[in-house]
Write a protein that holds these residues in place. Structure first.
Motif, short mmCIF file in Angstrom:
data_model
loop_
_atom_site.label_atom_id
_atom_site.label_comp_id
_atom_site.label_asym_id
_atom_site.label_seq_id
_atom_site.Cartn_x
_atom_site.Cartn_y
_atom_site.Cartn_z
N ILE A 1 11.94 11.73 22.82
CA ILE A 1 10.49 11.59 22.67
C ILE A 1 10.02 12.56 21.59
O ILE A 1 10.39 13.74 21.58
CB ILE A 1 9.77 11.90 23.99
N THR B 1 -0.39 7.23 28.16
CA THR B 1 0.74 8.05 27.74
C THR B 1 0.25 9.16 26.81
O THR B 1 -0.48 8.90 25.86
CB THR B 1 1.79 7.21 26.98
N LYS B 2 0.63 10.38 27.11
CA LYS B 2 0.36 11.52 26.23
C LYS B 2 1.66 12.28 26.01
O LYS B 2 2.47 12.43 26.94
CB LYS B 2 -0.68 12.46 26.85
N VAL B 3 1.89 12.74 24.79
CA VAL B 3 3.04 13.58 24.47
C VAL B 3 2.52 14.94 24.03
O VAL B 3 1.62 15.02 23.18
CB VAL B 3 3.91 12.96 23.35
N HIS C 1 5.29 9.55 19.45
CA HIS C 1 5.21 8.61 20.57
C HIS C 1 3.88 8.74 21.32
O HIS C 1 3.55 7.88 22.15
CB HIS C 1 6.37 8.83 21.54
N GLY C 2 3.13 9.77 21.04
CA GLY C 2 1.81 9.92 21.66
C GLY C 2 0.68 9.88 20.67
O GLY C 2 -0.47 10.18 21.01
N SER C 3 0.97 9.46 19.45
CA SER C 3 -0.02 9.54 18.36
C SER C 3 -0.97 8.37 18.30
O SER C 3 -1.96 8.40 17.57
CB SER C 3 0.71 9.65 17.02
N GLY C 4 -0.67 7.30 19.02
CA GLY C 4 -1.49 6.10 18.92
C GLY C 4 -1.04 5.13 17.86
O GLY C 4 -1.61 4.05 17.70
N MET D 1 4.14 4.85 19.20
CA MET D 1 3.56 4.77 20.55
C MET D 1 3.49 3.32 21.01
O MET D 1 3.81 3.00 22.17
CB MET D 1 2.17 5.40 20.56
N GLN D 2 3.09 2.42 20.13
CA GLN D 2 3.01 1.01 20.49
C GLN D 2 4.39 0.45 20.85
O GLN D 2 4.53 -0.34 21.80
CB GLN D 2 2.39 0.20 19.34
N LEU E 1 6.87 2.23 22.08
CA LEU E 1 7.22 2.82 23.37
C LEU E 1 6.57 2.05 24.51
O LEU E 1 7.21 1.72 25.51
CB LEU E 1 6.80 4.29 23.42
N ILE E 2 5.29 1.74 24.35
CA ILE E 2 4.57 1.02 25.39
C ILE E 2 5.17 -0.37 25.60
O ILE E 2 5.43 -0.80 26.73
CB ILE E 2 3.07 0.93 25.03
#
Length: 340
Positions: free
Chosen positions: A6, A134-136, A10-13, A17-18, A20-21
């Motif tokens: 990670i 989701t937040k990193v 992966h938490g940037s939007g 991140m997309q 990962l989701i």
């Protein structure tokens, strides 16, 4: 998904991140509500109003260390914990949300294991994970993975459970051995060189609670998580202004848990559980409810451990083998930090 760890991306939007989701969360949690990929789950009000006059709503956060252990992991725990919070109030759990705070550098394979575990447990419990977040965070800002789950359930008409229903004469039932989860976590941490293979009791109890309520009049239920049976009984005693006497000889405790608790000076009644409930049942229905519990895989070792009374001073006491009594106090502080 690309890479094996990670990253902050992966938490940037953005694209990472997309991916990962889509490749992880939607893959395992897939259902008609989640697959729309909106910022909220859109649930039909008619599906609720046709079966109930009340909704139940619960939320909980999970920061357990380690995140995998004998009998479960943080993902299973997150689903079961919120399902149980709903179920012990008489609700039929329906929908969950899941929020993830992930430490930069966590192995993607570990995250996938956790997410897959959540999906499997949700399916077993008959609930859908319909929305999430989701937040990193930077490495060191959290420890591997924290999860929050919130849940919605429906309470069937004419069903009313709660401390206000508890009465003198009620029997106190538990659905199995106490302290298994706390002992499993102690062993998993490896800090005390404890041997043994005790498994956490982590499980969703909603099927069991429904069976119990069909069998007889259940006045109240609580899941005995942090603070264990001691916390539950003291909360009920204080709120109802009734006394509770527990019989030490009737407490179901695994021999390995008893050995660990004696060695470390812990009381199994104060130790955390993640698949145990305490039920307060009308005396005339207690045998029927206990039999129903024992007929279920999660209640094979269920026992009647005490009784409620209207003693002058509301308190919780434990009656020993030779008729001696000791007061069971509300836990002070945290016996075992990050147990759930």
């Amino acid at each position: 998904m690309t890479g094996t760890k990670i990253t902050l991306a992966h938490g940037s939007g953005g694209l990472a991140m997309q991916q990962l989701i889509k490749d992880l969360f939607v893959k395992y949690f897939n259902n008609p509500h989640l697959s729309l990929m909106e910022d909220q789950a859109q649930l039909s009000l008619a599906s609720f109003s046709n079966s109930t006059d009340k909704l139940a709503f619960a939320t909980d956060s999970f920061v357990i260390d380690p995140i995998t252990f004998n009998g479960g992991d943080i993902g299973k725990l997150a689903v079961c914990g919120t399902v149980n919070d709903l179920a012990v109030g008489g609700a039929i759990p329906k929908y969950l949300s899941a929020g993830f705070i992930i430490e930069e550098g966590l192995d993607l394979a570990t995250l996938e294991l956790i997410v897959k575990s959540m999906a499997q447990q949700a399916e077993r419990a008959g609930v859908s994970i319909v929305t999430g977040d989701t937040k990193v965070v930077h490495k060191g800002a959290c420890d591997k993975l924290f999860i929050n789950t919130s849940g919605i359930g429906v309470i069937p008409e004419n069903r009313c459970l709660g401390v206000s229903q508890v009465q003198a004469g009620d029997k106190v039932l538990v659905n199995g051995t106490l302290g298994d989860h706390a002992t499993a976590i102690l062993q998993a941490r490896g800090e005390l060189a404890l041997s043994g293979d005790i498994s956490s009791d982590c499980a969703a109890l909603n099927e069991l609670t429904e069976l119990m309520q069909v069998a007889g009049k259940v006045h109240a239920m609580r899941d005995a998580t942090r603070g264990g049976v001691a916390a539950v009984c003291n909360e009920i005693s204080e709120s109802s202004q009734l006394s509770i006497c527990l019989k030490e000889t009737q407490l179901p405790i695994h021999q390995e848990v008893r050995a660990v608790s004696e060695m470390l000076g812990l009381d199994p009644l104060l130790m955390a559980n993640e698949g145990k409930l305490v039920a307060f049942v009308a005396a005339e229905n207690a045998d029927a409810v206990l039999a129903a519990m024992q007929s279920h895989p999660l209640g094979k070792q269920a026992a009647c451990i005490g009784e409620v009374s209207d003693a002058t001073t509301p308190q919780v006491v434990v009656e020993g083998l030779y008729g001696t009594h000791r007061q069971l106090q509300m836990p002070v502080g945290e016996q075992l930090p990050r147990i759930c």
